[in-house]
Design a protein around this motif. Structure first.
Motif, PDB file in Angstrom:
ATOM      1  N   ASP A  83       2.496  -2.951  -0.708  1.00 48.10           N
ATOM      2  CA  ASP A  83       3.639  -3.158  -1.605  1.00 48.10           C
ATOM      3  C   ASP A  83       3.122  -2.952  -3.030  1.00 48.10           C
ATOM      4  N   ILE A  84       3.414  -1.761  -3.567  1.00 44.45           N
ATOM      5  CA  ILE A  84       2.764  -1.333  -4.817  1.00 44.45           C
ATOM      6  C   ILE A  84       3.668  -1.598  -6.016  1.00 44.45           C
ATOM      7  N   ARG A  85       3.175  -2.401  -6.949  1.00 44.44           N
ATOM      8  CA  ARG A  85       3.878  -2.698  -8.199  1.00 44.44           C
ATOM      9  C   ARG A  85       2.937  -2.359  -9.358  1.00 44.44           C
ATOM     10  N   ASP A  86       3.368  -2.683 -10.562  1.00 44.57           N
ATOM     11  CA  ASP A  86       2.483  -2.497 -11.716  1.00 44.57           C
ATOM     12  C   ASP A  86       1.282  -3.436 -11.605  1.00 44.57           C
ATOM     13  N   ARG A  87       0.115  -2.899 -11.728  1.00 47.87           N
ATOM     14  CA  ARG A  87      -1.139  -3.663 -11.767  1.00 47.87           C
ATOM     15  C   ARG A  87      -1.504  -4.409 -10.479  1.00 47.87           C
ATOM     16  N   VAL A  88      -0.625  -4.425  -9.479  1.00 46.83           N
ATOM     17  CA  VAL A  88      -0.966  -5.154  -8.254  1.00 46.83           C
ATOM     18  C   VAL A  88      -0.423  -4.426  -7.022  1.00 46.83           C
ATOM     19  N   MET A  89      -1.247  -4.427  -5.974  1.00 50.11           N
ATOM     20  CA  MET A  89      -0.790  -3.898  -4.687  1.00 50.11           C
ATOM     21  C   MET A  89      -0.943  -5.045  -3.695  1.00 50.11           C
ATOM     22  N   LYS A  90       0.189  -5.500  -3.124  1.00 50.24           N
ATOM     23  CA  LYS A  90       0.107  -6.574  -2.129  1.00 50.24           C
ATOM     24  C   LYS A  90      -0.097  -5.958  -0.759  1.00 50.24           C
ATOM     25  N   ILE A  91      -1.128  -6.440  -0.074  1.00 50.54           N
ATOM     26  CA  ILE A  91      -1.394  -5.949   1.274  1.00 50.54           C
ATOM     27  C   ILE A  91      -0.858  -7.000   2.241  1.00 50.54           C
ATOM     28  N   GLN A  92      -0.004  -6.568   3.165  1.00 53.88           N
ATOM     29  CA  GLN A  92       0.656  -7.531   4.052  1.00 53.88           C
ATOM     30  C   GLN A  92       0.555  -7.112   5.504  1.00 53.88           C
ATOM     31  N   MET A  93       0.448  -8.111   6.347  1.00 54.88           N
ATOM     32  CA  MET A  93       0.475  -7.862   7.795  1.00 54.88           C
ATOM     33  C   MET A  93       1.276  -8.999   8.403  1.00 54.88           C
ATOM     34  N   VAL A  94       2.215  -8.666   9.259  1.00 55.00           N
ATOM     35  CA  VAL A  94       2.994  -9.697   9.949  1.00 55.00           C
ATOM     36  C   VAL A  94       2.993  -9.361  11.436  1.00 55.00           C
ATOM     37  N   SER A  95       2.565 -10.310  12.244  1.00 56.77           N
ATOM     38  CA  SER A  95       2.593 -10.078  13.686  1.00 56.77           C
ATOM     39  C   SER A  95       3.010 -11.363  14.371  1.00 56.77           C
ATOM     40  N   ASP A  96       3.059 -11.359  15.705  1.00 56.04           N
ATOM     41  CA  ASP A  96       3.455 -12.598  16.387  1.00 56.04           C
ATOM     42  C   ASP A  96       2.326 -13.640  16.383  1.00 56.04           C
ATOM     43  N   ILE A  97       1.151 -13.282  15.902  1.00 56.44           N
ATOM     44  CA  ILE A  97       0.062 -14.267  15.771  1.00 56.44           C
ATOM     45  C   ILE A  97       0.171 -15.043  14.463  1.00 56.44           C
ATOM     46  N   GLY A  98       0.656 -14.370  13.408  1.00 58.24           N
ATOM     47  CA  GLY A  98       0.750 -15.011  12.100  1.00 58.24           C
ATOM     48  C   GLY A  98       0.938 -13.939  11.040  1.00 58.24           C
ATOM     49  N   SER A  99       0.733 -14.294   9.776  1.00 53.70           N
ATOM     50  CA  SER A  99       0.901 -13.282   8.740  1.00 53.70           C
ATOM     51  C   SER A  99      -0.248 -13.355   7.744  1.00 53.70           C
ATOM     52  N   MET A 100      -0.482 -12.232   7.031  1.00 55.25           N
ATOM     53  CA  MET A 100      -1.494 -12.211   5.992  1.00 55.25           C
ATOM     54  C   MET A 100      -0.906 -11.595   4.743  1.00 55.25           C
ATOM     55  N   ASN A 101      -1.330 -12.094   3.603  1.00 53.11           N
ATOM     56  CA  ASN A 101      -0.843 -11.578   2.336  1.00 53.11           C
ATOM     57  C   ASN A 101      -1.995 -11.638   1.344  1.00 53.11           C
ATOM     58  N   GLU A 102      -2.268 -10.518   0.698  1.00 57.38           N
ATOM     59  CA  GLU A 102      -3.360 -10.515  -0.272  1.00 57.38           C
ATOM     60  C   GLU A 102      -3.032  -9.552  -1.409  1.00 57.38           C
ATOM     61  N   PRO A 103      -2.930 -10.050  -2.638  1.00 56.47           N
ATOM     62  CA  PRO A 103      -2.668  -9.161  -3.769  1.00 56.47           C
ATOM     63  C   PRO A 103      -3.969  -8.577  -4.297  1.00 56.47           C
ATOM     64  N   LEU A 104      -4.013  -7.253  -4.482  1.00 53.48           N
ATOM     65  CA  LEU A 104      -5.219  -6.614  -5.020  1.00 53.48           C
ATOM     66  C   LEU A 104      -4.896  -5.986  -6.371  1.00 53.48           C
ATOM     67  N   PRO A 105      -5.769  -6.159  -7.351  1.00 56.12           N
ATOM     68  CA  PRO A 105      -5.525  -5.538  -8.658  1.00 56.12           C
ATOM     69  C   PRO A 105      -5.676  -4.012  -8.568  1.00 56.12           C
ATOM     70  N   VAL A 106      -4.738  -3.283  -9.174  1.00 58.18           N
ATOM     71  CA  VAL A 106      -4.813  -1.816  -9.163  1.00 58.18           C
ATOM     72  C   VAL A 106      -4.441  -1.269 -10.533  1.00 58.18           C
ATOM     73  N   ALA A 107      -4.833  -0.014 -10.791  1.00 61.01           N
ATOM     74  CA  ALA A 107      -4.256   0.732 -11.909  1.00 61.01           C
ATOM     75  C   ALA A 107      -3.226   1.655 -11.283  1.00 61.01           C
ATOM     76  N   LYS A 108      -1.985   1.538 -11.695  1.00 61.28           N
ATOM     77  CA  LYS A 108      -0.919   2.330 -11.081  1.00 61.28           C
ATOM     78  C   LYS A 108      -0.252   3.243 -12.089  1.00 61.28           C
ATOM     79  N   GLU A 109       0.073   4.458 -11.644  1.00 62.83           N
ATOM     80  CA  GLU A 109       0.926   5.363 -12.431  1.00 62.83           C
ATOM     81  C   GLU A 109       2.114   5.718 -11.553  1.00 62.83           C
ATOM     82  N   GLY A 110       3.317   5.845 -12.166  1.00 65.22           N
ATOM     83  CA  GLY A 110       4.481   6.312 -11.404  1.00 65.22           C
ATOM     84  C   GLY A 110       5.271   5.175 -10.801  1.00 65.22           C
ATOM     85  N   ASP A 111       5.991   5.493  -9.724  1.00 62.26           N
ATOM     86  CA  ASP A 111       6.982   4.580  -9.162  1.00 62.26           C
ATOM     87  C   ASP A 111       6.368   3.441  -8.353  1.00 62.26           C
ATOM     88  N   ASN A 112       7.126   2.319  -8.291  1.00 64.61           N
ATOM     89  CA  ASN A 112       6.807   1.292  -7.300  1.00 64.61           C
ATOM     90  C   ASN A 112       7.049   1.877  -5.917  1.00 64.61           C
TER      91      ASN A 112
END
Lengths: 368, 368
Positions: B288-317
């Motif tokens: 999930d790519i936004r300005d300055r951050v890309m959230k990495i997500q995984m959702v399954s029947d075991i559970g979910s994971m969410n981790e925001p990573l700092p990025v340099a982004k150009e262009g669209d979300n």
């Protein structure tokens, strides 16, 4: 439940508790580790109903809310392993979910199980105990466990005899073709006692304990259970019921041929000879013992091997044959540079023993 | 045949030749290595009919009597491995037996096969050749070979494209979900040419060659064969017949979202997310790519994971999902500290590429 703990402390405890997690995949709860958080301690428990382990984390931990939950051991181990170094915060609803947080990383609502269905370690009153250094016990297990019987053998053969007698601990294993015996003097006086401990318990125990001569293990025995206490860990196991084989009757000191030989040379030579054995056949290795030389021979349909090894010999010449595997197993675990073999005739067992009887390996010969 | 040779030289040559020994166990002679002794050289040859290897031992060897014999590669390797260091004397009757002697140790009359039935390497006249450093080729193979198609895919996908164009070598693999491309400049001028090399050949080749930038490999090509010459070794392989996919048509440089991110952080994060995937299901990892951050997500029947990573982004979300395995494979082999991702929309491939196009990894997204 909610607590924070250093990754390294969690990893260490998980690795210990995992040794008693059932690998049989028969019940989901038996593949779990139970986490109990209370009064600044985290306890991890695993129990496969034969062996149970309880280990306590009391350093690098901060309990915010007491509670307990069970989680699949592999999932727990994997999640902690893949988290970065540092503090991990763990919390759960006590019933269905557990969550893990490290910095911005969130593993949320991972499926878990209520701790209520988990079988705790049995609460037993032990009537006998003795101490031994962690180093000695680990060595004694390593030097004997290879000759326990396989799963299809008599139940008694699948365990090891622990016998305390005249202030010595003797550990014995046998599989019908060979006997391995290690003996050490205990520091303190103890009443005589003997029990049979499942080899699986001892295998897992020796992975948990360090080879440190300064650290002690307390071993407690009841009629049906044995308990090993080591640092922050308790391991409880069922004993094997019954009277062990009368091994002293086998341990004659008579011989007519005595051979002293370099252990590593003999080991390398027998190991080489096994190249000529296909998996399906059972060719013996032949020892042709003369004055000053022992010829090691192997003949199979692949080819033949012959290697003369220098020996110091007393007594008669002898030609005798063995399953090479049994010699390799014993020679690998002996620490001495030279070993002494005592033999009588081609039908009678060979004994590898040192002068103090700190070890005895009895190996039956085979026809050739 | 009779010769003496240092164990280390024999071991090295056996290890090289063994890479072309058939593992399919269809014919005994194809599991063999052929030994040819003549004029102070020992040649070892193995040939599984797709790939053939010929390697020469010309140091530490003393030929007493020329000749040849074929022996099972595993037996040869095991016997040499279990002999002590130093000189080993090998002799044979050319037909049925081979013997090995080291000091007093004798392996006598080990079953072997006449060399007459052994298929030598094909004698081909090559019409094209170029050179590349052993280091570059080994790296290029490592950085592309993971995305060749499996055994059940189109034959062309099981190989790698070797394309020489405008004095660059380009190696490409693809499996229908992703494309991996590595490109290096060659030192010398070469005509344009392209061939498809079986991935098994390249896998084995990269085990034989060193990662030494100073050593060169000569690569010769004919209509149906490729030959790799490296030090004392020749490896010949059949080429895969056909025209490779038109990959340039896929390699657009258009994008609407560009992300620069720390490679190791992204790799660790995606790797962590795979804990929530059971072997049987195919959950995607979501970016999930936004300005300055890309959230990495995984959702399954075991559970979910969410981790925001700092990025340099150009262009669209952008929100886009991938098979995590494909990202892990590519990120593992890239050497750069930071990687740049170019994306257009959730249906359109993501490109991981550097500014010089020395590598391009194309990964197709999946639905989420």
């Amino acid at each position: 439940m909610k607590f924070s703990c250093q990754k390294s402390k969690l990893s260490e405890a998980i690795s210990i508790a995992s040794k008693a997690v059932s690998s049989k995949r028969n019940m989901e709860i038996m593949e779990c580790i139970l986490l109990i958080a209370k009064s600044n301690e985290l306890t991890m428990i695993a129990n496969d109903m034969e062996t149970g382990i309880e280990t306590v984390v009391d350093q690098g931990i901060d309990i915010e809310e007491a509670g307990m939950i069970a989680i699949n051991a592999k999932m727990l181990s994997d999640v902690i392993h893949k988290m970065p170094e540092g503090e991990i915060t763990i919390y759960s609803d006590e019933q269905t979910y557990i969550s893990f947080k490290s910095g911005d990383i969130l593993f949320d609502k991972i499926l878990a199980h209520s701790g209520d269905t988990f079988t705790l370690l049995p609460n037993i009153s032990y009537n006998y105990q003795f101490k031994i250094s962690s180093f000695s016990l680990k060595e004694m297990i390593r030097q004997t466990i290879f000759s326990v019987g396989g799963e299809d053998s008599n139940k008694m053969m699948t365990g090891e005899l622990f016998e305390i007698k005249e202030d010595h601990l003797r550990i014995v294993s046998l599989d019908g073709h060979r006997v391995s015996l290690k003996r050490v003097k205990l520091k303190e006086h103890n009443e005589d006692r003997k029990v049979i401990v499942p080899s699986r318990t001892l295998n897992e125990l020796s992975k948990i304990i360090d080879d440190d001569p300064e650290k002690e293990i307390l071993i407690c025995i009841s009629d049906n259970h044995i308990l090993f206490k080591y640092k922050n860990t308790k391991m409880v196991s069922l004993l094997i019921d019954g009277d062990y084989y009368e091994i002293d009757a086998l341990m004659t000191t008579d011989y007519s041929t005595k051979v002293i030989i370099n252990r590593q040379s003999l080991l390398s030579c027998i190991d080489r000879s096994t190249l000529l054995i296909r998996e399906t056949d059972r060719k013996p290795v032949i020892f042709d013992i003369r004055d000053r030389v022992m010829k090691i021979q192997m003949v199979s349909d692949i080819g033949s091997m012959n290697e003369p090894l220098p020996v110091a010999k007393e007594g008669d010449n002898l030609k005798i044959a063995f399953n090479p595997r049994y010699f390799i197993d014993a020679l690998k675990v002996i620490g001495d540079e030279e070993v002494t073999l005592y033999m009588t005739n081609p039908k009678y067992p060979c004994f590898i023993r040192d002068e103090e009887d700190s070890y005895i390996y009895l190996i039956l010969p085979v026809n050739f």
